[in-house]
Design a protein around this motif. Structure first.
Motif, PDB file in Angstrom:
ATOM      1  N   ASP A 206       0.815  -1.230   0.000  1.00 39.60           N
ATOM      2  CA  ASP A 206       0.000   0.000   0.000  1.00 39.60           C
ATOM      3  C   ASP A 206       0.841   1.269   0.000  1.00 39.60           C
TER       4      ASP A 206
ATOM      5  N   THR B 176       2.849 -12.480   3.030  1.00 40.46           N
ATOM      6  CA  THR B 176       2.096 -13.092   1.953  1.00 40.46           C
ATOM      7  C   THR B 176       2.902 -14.303   1.466  1.00 40.46           C
TER       8      THR B 176
ATOM      9  N   ASN C 262      -4.819 -10.098  -4.303  1.00 41.70           N
ATOM     10  CA  ASN C 262      -4.675  -9.547  -2.947  1.00 41.70           C
ATOM     11  C   ASN C 262      -4.176  -8.107  -3.031  1.00 41.70           C
TER      12      ASN C 262
ATOM     13  N   ARG D 278     -10.326  -2.445   4.999  1.00 41.08           N
ATOM     14  CA  ARG D 278      -9.916  -2.384   6.409  1.00 41.08           C
ATOM     15  C   ARG D 278      -9.147  -1.098   6.715  1.00 41.08           C
TER      16      ARG D 278
ATOM     17  N   THR E   7      -6.083 -11.536   3.012  1.00 42.52           N
ATOM     18  CA  THR E   7      -7.132 -10.843   2.264  1.00 42.52           C
ATOM     19  C   THR E   7      -8.263 -11.805   1.868  1.00 42.52           C
TER      20      THR E   7
HETATM   21  P1  IMP Z   1      -2.527 -12.712   1.691  1.00 42.50           P
HETATM   22  O1  IMP Z   1      -1.595 -12.144   0.697  1.00 42.50           O
HETATM   23  O2  IMP Z   1      -3.979 -12.463   1.351  1.00 42.50           O
HETATM   24  O3  IMP Z   1      -2.253 -14.144   1.996  1.00 42.50           O
HETATM   25  O4  IMP Z   1      -2.313 -11.942   3.077  1.00 42.50           O
HETATM   26  C1  IMP Z   1      -1.122 -12.073   3.834  1.00 42.50           C
HETATM   27  C2  IMP Z   1      -0.728 -10.758   4.478  1.00 42.50           C
HETATM   28  O5  IMP Z   1      -0.347  -9.835   3.460  1.00 42.50           O
HETATM   29  C3  IMP Z   1      -1.869 -10.055   5.253  1.00 42.50           C
HETATM   30  O6  IMP Z   1      -1.303  -9.389   6.364  1.00 42.50           O
HETATM   31  C4  IMP Z   1      -2.404  -9.066   4.257  1.00 42.50           C
HETATM   32  O7  IMP Z   1      -3.032  -7.972   4.883  1.00 42.50           O
HETATM   33  C5  IMP Z   1      -1.120  -8.649   3.554  1.00 42.50           C
HETATM   34  N1  IMP Z   1      -1.333  -8.169   2.184  1.00 42.50           N
HETATM   35  C6  IMP Z   1      -1.541  -8.901   1.082  1.00 42.50           C
HETATM   36  N2  IMP Z   1      -1.660  -8.117   0.008  1.00 42.50           N
HETATM   37  C7  IMP Z   1      -1.495  -6.869   0.434  1.00 42.50           C
HETATM   38  C8  IMP Z   1      -1.467  -5.608  -0.238  1.00 42.50           C
HETATM   39  O8  IMP Z   1      -1.596  -5.483  -1.445  1.00 42.50           O
HETATM   40  N3  IMP Z   1      -1.265  -4.524   0.555  1.00 42.50           N
HETATM   41  C9  IMP Z   1      -1.077  -4.632   1.893  1.00 42.50           C
HETATM   42  N4  IMP Z   1      -1.078  -5.778   2.551  1.00 42.50           N
HETATM   43  C10 IMP Z   1      -1.284  -6.892   1.822  1.00 42.50           C
END
Ligand code: IMP
Length: 427
Positions: free
Chosen positions: A14, A238, A39, A302, A129
């Protein structure tokens, strides 16, 4: 002349990578994403209109650019179709969009597995996510994943789907969840299979041809270094490689091809999801920054956690991503604060350290050591050069350069393409 630039997030995602990809994409011929999936949420503002991309490279708004979704990505075919159609409906062409035949597809059971894992982890959850990213990469590394080339081939898709659904149904059954039906998923995916087929090619070959043609390539990272599966705050990360190293594996170029690595960094810090965030603050200043910076997730909505600029984080990213330049984002958000803090070290077991302990329990013990600088009150959103910035803003940026050892090349003072100060030319 610079032939390629890698754009990476230096914090927890972000940071505003979408804006800079779009900005530098103006001079690039090709924009390539190399990891992650939907994500990600990349927001781009063009003439006051806001666009959110999750899967498609941010170069898509430039009609003549080639946009590549590399093999390191995980692609949800439903999200892919929706995003393409949304762009087309708004008048943006996707005729120059190419999807790697080697990328993996995220299917409905990945999303349910993601939710189930988070549920089982309870208060130790990652705060994902819920887009099925982790389980898609898990299948990839377990060598039971379905690649785009498999997905668009009926027989192979059916055969692989049968195996993998039977495999995962054991877990769903054990936890009393609804089981997946091969035939149902197969039929549901039909329209997406047909849709995706039009975009698929061997992107490693395409990139090689473009390289040989002397085209300028911009590699667009998603997430950030602290979410990297290798170098991030594991397990609160991630499942991909958002550092510059991911470019080589995730797009199929050799590591020696990479010229510049531009780290995108907010003028403060944010994080969504769980995990230690040493320079985190709350209260009035955090709320001030959150509201001015619109710090709410593009993908999940969020509220983001807020903190001061953390040079331990940026030095970590400098090391693991080989940063050559920095782009400071959202500097305008800090206008109006009396004082601004920079975290220079962590206090760990009575000692000042400037690295990230690997053990989460150790990281949890770290306390921030701050340096305080005077803030500025002026609105800087119309500044178009470094010299036009208030003196205190200049001092803040100079101090960041000193503490990180990386030169600041771009400064963003607002969401629009035009609100970008160039200190050093990138291309
Ligand atoms: P996942 O990628 O959905 O498995 O999430 C794993 C972690 O990475 C979590 O803490 C998410 O909030 C964070 N995350 C995944 N994609 C992003 C993004 O694009 N921006 C910020 N945080 C992310």
């Amino acid at each position: 002349m610079t032939k390629n630039i890698v754009i990476v997030g230096t914090q927890w995602g972000d940071e505003g990578k979408g804006k800079i990809t779009d900005y530098l994409g103006n001079e690039a011929d090709v924009v390539c994403r190399f990891q992650g999936g939907n994500n990600a949420g990349h927001t781009i503002v063009i003439d006051g209109n806001k666009f959110a991309l999750h899967l498609i490279p941010s170069g898509i708004f430039h009609e003549d650019k080639i946009n590549i979704m590399g093999n390191g990505m995980v692609i949800n075919p439903i999200a892919f179709k929706n995003e393409v159609l949304e762009l087309e409906n708004k008048g943006f062409s996707t005729k120059n969009l190419f999807v790697s035949s080697r990328a993996h597809v995220t299917l409905p059971y990945h999303i349910e597995l993601d939710k189930l894992q988070e549920e089982i982890k309870g208060d130790q959850n990652v705060g994902t996510t819920f887009k099925g990213i982790g389980p898609t990469y898990t299948d990839k590394y377990s060598r039971i994943g379905i690649r785009v080339c498999d997905f668009i081939n009926d027989d192979i898709f059916k055969q692989k789907l049968t195996f993998v659904i039977n495999w995962h149904n054991h877990i769903f059954k054990a936890y009393g969840k609804k089981l997946f039906d091969v035939e149902e998923v197969f039929i549901e995916m039909k329209e997406y299979q047909i849709f995706m087929k039009n975009y698929v090619c061997d992107t490693t070959k395409l990139i090689d041809d473009l390289k040989n043609d002397n085209k300028k390539i911009l590699f667009e990272g998603a997430q950030g270094a602290l979410l990297d599966i290798e170098q991030g705050t594991y397990p609160f990360v991630t499942s991909s490689t958002p550092t510059a190293a991911g470019v080589a594996t995730g797009s199929g170029v050799g590591p020696n091809y990479i010229e510049k690595v531009l780290g995108i960094v907010k003028s403060y810090s944010t994080r969504v999801g769980s995990g230690k965030f040493v320079s985190e603050i709350d209260g009035d200043i955090a709320n001030y920054i959150r509201e001015r910076g619109h710090e709410y997730g593009t993908t999940t909505g969020r509220a983001r956690r807020i903190g001061w600029f953390d040079t331990v984080v940026i030095n970590h990213t400098r090391r693991v991503s080989g940063l050559t330049d920095l782009s400071i984002m959202l500097l305008d958000v800090l206008s109006g604060l009396d004082e601004i803090k920079i975290c220079t070290h962590y206090l760990f077991k009575g000692e000042e350290i400037n690295y990230f302990p690997a053990l989460i329990d150790d990281l949890n013990e770290c306390l921030p050591v701050y340096e305080t600088l005077a803030g500025w009150q002026e609105d800087i959103t119309a500044c178009s050069s470094f010299d036009e910035l208030p003196l205190n803003a200049q001092k803040y940026l100079n101090r960041i350069e000193e503490l990180t050892g990386v030169s600041i090349s771009l400064i963003s003072v607002g969401p629009d393409r035009k609100q970008t100060i160039v200190k050093n030319k990138m291309w």
